[in-house]
Design a protein around this motif. Structure first.
Motif, PDB file in Angstrom:
ATOM      1  N   TYR A 146       0.821  -1.211   0.000  1.00 24.24           N
ATOM      2  CA  TYR A 146       0.000   0.000   0.000  1.00 24.24           C
ATOM      3  C   TYR A 146       0.857   1.265   0.000  1.00 24.24           C
ATOM      4  O   TYR A 146       0.436   2.314  -0.473  1.00 24.24           O
ATOM      5  N   SER A 173     -10.968   1.643  -4.914  1.00 24.75           N
ATOM      6  CA  SER A 173      -9.588   1.320  -5.259  1.00 24.75           C
ATOM      7  C   SER A 173      -9.473   0.068  -6.116  1.00 24.75           C
ATOM      8  O   SER A 173     -10.220  -0.903  -5.914  1.00 24.75           O
ATOM      9  N   TYR A 210      -0.807   4.632  -2.042  1.00 25.34           N
ATOM     10  CA  TYR A 210      -2.059   4.836  -1.306  1.00 25.34           C
ATOM     11  C   TYR A 210      -1.738   5.423   0.069  1.00 25.34           C
ATOM     12  O   TYR A 210      -2.391   6.345   0.525  1.00 25.34           O
ATOM     13  N   TYR A 249      -6.207   7.949   2.586  1.00 26.55           N
ATOM     14  CA  TYR A 249      -6.272   7.433   1.216  1.00 26.55           C
ATOM     15  C   TYR A 249      -7.726   7.437   0.741  1.00 26.55           C
ATOM     16  O   TYR A 249      -8.035   7.911  -0.356  1.00 26.55           O
ATOM     17  N   ALA A 253      -9.009   9.774  -2.440  1.00 24.63           N
ATOM     18  CA  ALA A 253      -9.549   9.064  -3.607  1.00 24.63           C
ATOM     19  C   ALA A 253     -11.026   9.402  -3.799  1.00 24.63           C
ATOM     20  O   ALA A 253     -11.499   9.554  -4.931  1.00 24.63           O
TER      21      ALA A 253
END
Ligand code: OOB
Length: 560
Positions: free
Chosen positions: A30, A378, A35, A228, A232
Motif C-alpha cells: 500500500y 480502489s 495509497y 487514502y 480518492a
C-alpha cells in the motif's frame, strides 16, 4: 504497550494494544502504490490551511470560518486541552451535532496526538459509557442540549459509571462541567504547545460500527488508510474549490466524514454548510441561501424531500449538481424518479465504517446509476462473493460480500473473539451484506445476512436490543426483526414471549412499559422497538434457534 500474536492456519496476526495490524507485505504494497503516504490527519489539515487560508471552510448558522480561522481555533483548543493535562495517546469521546465545534474538537484532539472516538447525537448513556470504558477515555465532549435532549444528564450517568472519565467539556451552558472556551479570543497566547510526532501508520481515531452483536464495536482507523479513502473519494466525486457541500447527516458518521464528506471537501478547498437538522424547511433554505451544489442523504431523507416537493416546495434537486444517496438500499423506483422527474444528478454510495466504499461514477450509464451501488474506490479493494462455505459463487450470483484492501480494517478494537467470526483467516472482512456483481462489475446489494436492522440508515444490532428486553423480569425471551416501512425502508418489531401470570395488564400498557425499559437502559432512541408483538411461543428452526424468517413474515402479514 502489549503485543500479541495469534497463530492462525493461514496467517500470523499481530495485535498491538487491541488493534489488529496490517501484515507487513500489505503495508509495503500500500505504501509502494502510493495509497499510504505517511501523512497524518494533522499534516493533512495543515496543508489544507496553507492552500486555502482565507477561503470559507465552514458556515455554521451566522458564523463563517475561513480555513485559517478554523485552524486558529483548533490551535487554541489544543493549548487549552494541553493545559488540562491531555497528552498524546489519550482518548476523547466526541458527541456533537452538526456544529463547527465538532471539527475544532476532532482536529484539536488529533493535533495533540489524542484519539477521538466518534459518537452520534442519537446515542444515549449505554452507548457512550461503553465507548468511554472500551477506550479508557478521560474526556467527553458534548453539547448542552440538542433536539430536546440534555447531554449533561447523560454525562452525569457516565461520570458515575466510568472510572476513567475526568473531564466533560460542554459546548453551551456547562452547569457543573467545564465550559467550551472562547476560542475567538487569543487567550492561549504565550502557551507553548508540544505537537507530538505521530506515525501515520498508527490509529488516528475510532469510527463506529453499526454492529450485529451485543455491544457496539469500535473501528480503529489509521491516518494512512483513512486519508487514502478521503483523497480518492474527493477525486472520484470531482470536488474542487467551488464545491459547496451541505452536511445534513450526522457529521461523525463515516459517510459524512470521508465519502467524500467533510474531509474530502477540505482536501479540495470547498465550503461546508452545516445543517442543524435534516428537515426540508431547514435544508432547502440553506441550499438557496448558500448556493449549495453537493448534498449527501440516506434514502429515507431523499424520500422525505421528494414528498415535500410534491407538496409544493421548490424542486431543490434541480438546484444542486450532485445528490449522493447511501447508507441503505435506494429503491430503483426512487432513483428513477429523482433522475427523470427531478433532474437530479445522482450518485449511489455503498460504504461501511469498517472501510470499503463503492460509488457509481458520474459517467456510468443511467441504468447502472439507478439500479446498482457502484464500484469500489480502489483497484486494490479485493472483493469476493461467497456461499455459506466461503466458496466463491459463479459470476452474477448472489452471495456474501467479503473484502480486504488499503482502507479496510483487519479487526475491531479489542474484540478478539468477535474478530475471529467477522474476518477470514486471511484478513477479509465479512461485511454481512448479500450482493451480486453485474457483468459491468457493479455491486448490487440484494440483502443482508447479518442480524442487523437498517432503520433509514441508522443501524440496529438486534442482539443488543434483545439482551436489554430479556432483562425485563416479565420477559421470557425476545426477538427483534425488521419490518418494511415506506419511508425508513425498515423499522423494528420486537416479538416478546411474556410470562403468562403477568398478562392482566393491557397489551398497550405492556408495550409502553417495555419501550420505557429500553429507553431507561440508555439505548439510542432509534433502537427502541417501533412495534411490539406478544407471543405465547416462538417459532424455531431445525437447529433450535428462534426462526426470524417466520417472524418477519408474520409481521408483514400483520401490517399488510
Ligand atoms: C455506511 O456505513 P455504516 O457502517 O453505518 O453501515 C454499513 C452498512 C453496510 O454494510 C450495508 O449493510 C449498509 O450499511 N449500506 C447499504 C448502502 N450503504 C450502506 N446498503 C445498501 N445500499 C447502500 N448504498 O452506511 C456508509 C459508510 C460510508 C459511506 C456510505 C455509507
Amino acid at each position: 504497550m502489549s503485543t500479541q500474536s495469534i497463530q492462525d492456519s493461514d496467517a500470523c496476526m499481530k495485535i498491538i494494544d487491541g488493534v489488529v495490524a496490517y501484515p507487513p507485505e500489505f503495508v509495503e504494497k500500500y505504501k509502494k502504490t502510493g495509497y499510504w503516504r505517511g501523512q497524518t490527519i494533522q499534516d493533512f489539515f495543515t496543508d489544507c490551511v496553507k492552500k486555502y487560508g482565507n477561503t470559507i471552510a465552514i458556515i455554521c448558522g451566522e458564523r463563517h470560518l475561513s480555513y485559517a480561522q478554523l485552524n486558529q481555533q483548533i490551535d487554541q483548543l489544543v493549548a487549552y486541552l494541553q493545559q488540562l493535562g491531555y497528552r498524546a495517546g489519550e482518548r476523547a469521546v466526541i458527541q456533537l451535532p452538526n456544529i463547527a465545534e465538532f471539527f475544532i474538537a476532532y482536529f484539536a484532539t488529533i493535533r495533540l496526538g489524542m484519539l477521538p472516538v466518534m459518537s452520534l447525537p442519537a446515542h444515549r448513556h449505554a452507548e457512550v459509557s461503553h465507548f468511554i470504558d472500551q477506550t479508557q477515555a478521560k474526556l467527553y465532549i458534548c453539547a448542552d442540549k440538542y433536539l430536546g435532549f440534555d447531554y449533561r444528564h447523560l454525562a452525569r450517568t457516565c461520570q458515575q459509571r466510568c472510572p476513567t472519565l475526568q473531564h466533560v467539556l460542554v459546548v453551551g451552558a456547562p452547569e457543573e462541567f467545564i465550559a467550551w472556551p472562547d476560542l475567538t479570543q487569543n487567550t492561549m497566547d504565550g502557551i507553548s504547545v508540544t505537537v507530538p510526532k505521530i506515525d501515520a501508520g498508527q490509529v488516528a481515531f475510532f469510527q463506529l460500527s453499526g454492529g450485529s452483536t451485543g455491544t457496539p464495536k469500535l473501528i480503529p482507523r489509521t491516518h494512512d488508510d483513512y486519508l487514502y479513502s478521503v483523497r480518492a473519494s474527493a477525486d472520484i466525486c470531482q470536488l474542487n474549490t467551488l464545491t459547496r457541500m451541505l452536511m445534513v447527516l450526522p457529521v461523525a458518521h463515516n459517510f459524512s466524514l470521508s465519502s467524500p464528506g467533510s474531509l474530502g471537501l477540505f482536501f479540495a478547498g470547498g465550503t461546508l454548510v452545516l445543517a442543524s437538522d435534516p428537515s426540508p424547511t431547514t435544508c432547502f433554505k440553506l441550499i438557496d441561501q448558500h448556493q449549495v451544489n453537493h448534498v449527501a442523504l440516506v434514502p429515507a431523507l431523499a424520500a422525505t424531500w421528494v414528498e415535500s416537493i410534491q407538496q409544493g416546495a421548490d424542486n431543490i434537486f434541480s438546484k444542486i449538481d450532485i445528490l449522493q444517496v447511501g447508507g441503505a438500499r435506494l429503491a430503483d423506483a426512487l432513483a428513477r424518479q429523482l433522475i427523470n422527474q427531478y433532474q437530479c444528478r445522482l450518485q449511489q454510495v455503498f460504504g461501511m465504517a469498517e472501510g470499503l466504499v463503492n460509488y457509481t461514477r458520474y459517467d456510468d450509464p443511467l441504468e447502472s446509476i439507478i439500479s446498482t451501488q457502484g464500484q469500489p474506490i480502489s483497484a486494490d479493494d479485493e472483493i469476493k462473493v461467497v456461499d455459506d462455505a466461503d466458496v466463491e459463487v459463479p459470476a452474477g450470483e448472489i452471495g456474501h460480500l467479503l473484502t480486504r484492501g488499503p482502507y479496510t480494517i483487519r479487526g475491531y478494537y479489542k474484540a478478539d473473539e468477535h474478530n475471529r467470526k467477522s474476518f477470514t483467516s486471511d484478513g477479509f472482512y465479512r461485511t454481512g451484506d448479500l450482493v451480486r456483481i453485474t457483468n459491468e462489475g457493479n455491486i448490487v446489494v440484494e440483502g443482508r445476512s447479518k442480524d442487523q436492522i437498517n432503520r433509514g440508515g441508522e443501524k440496529i444490532a438486534t442482539e443488543e436490543v434483545e439482551q436489554v428486553l430479556n432483562q425485563h423480569t416479565q420477559v421470557i425471551q425476545s426477538a427483534l426483526v425488521a419490518m418494511p416501512d415506506q419511508i425508513l425502508g425498515e423499522k423494528s418489531c420486537a416479538f416478546v414471549q411474556w410470562r403468562a401470570e403477568s398478562s392482566d395488564a393491557s397489551p398497550v400498557r405492556l408495550q409502553m412499559q417495555l419501550r420505557q425499559f429500553v429507553q431507561q437502559h440508555g439505548l439510542a432512541t432509534f433502537k427502541i422497538p417501533d412495534r411490539i408483538e406478544f407471543v405465547e411461543k416462538m417459532p424455531y428452526t431445525a437447529l433450535g434457534k428462534i426462526d426470524k424468517k417466520i417472524l418477519r413474515k408474520q409481521v408483514i402479514e400483520k401490517t399488510a
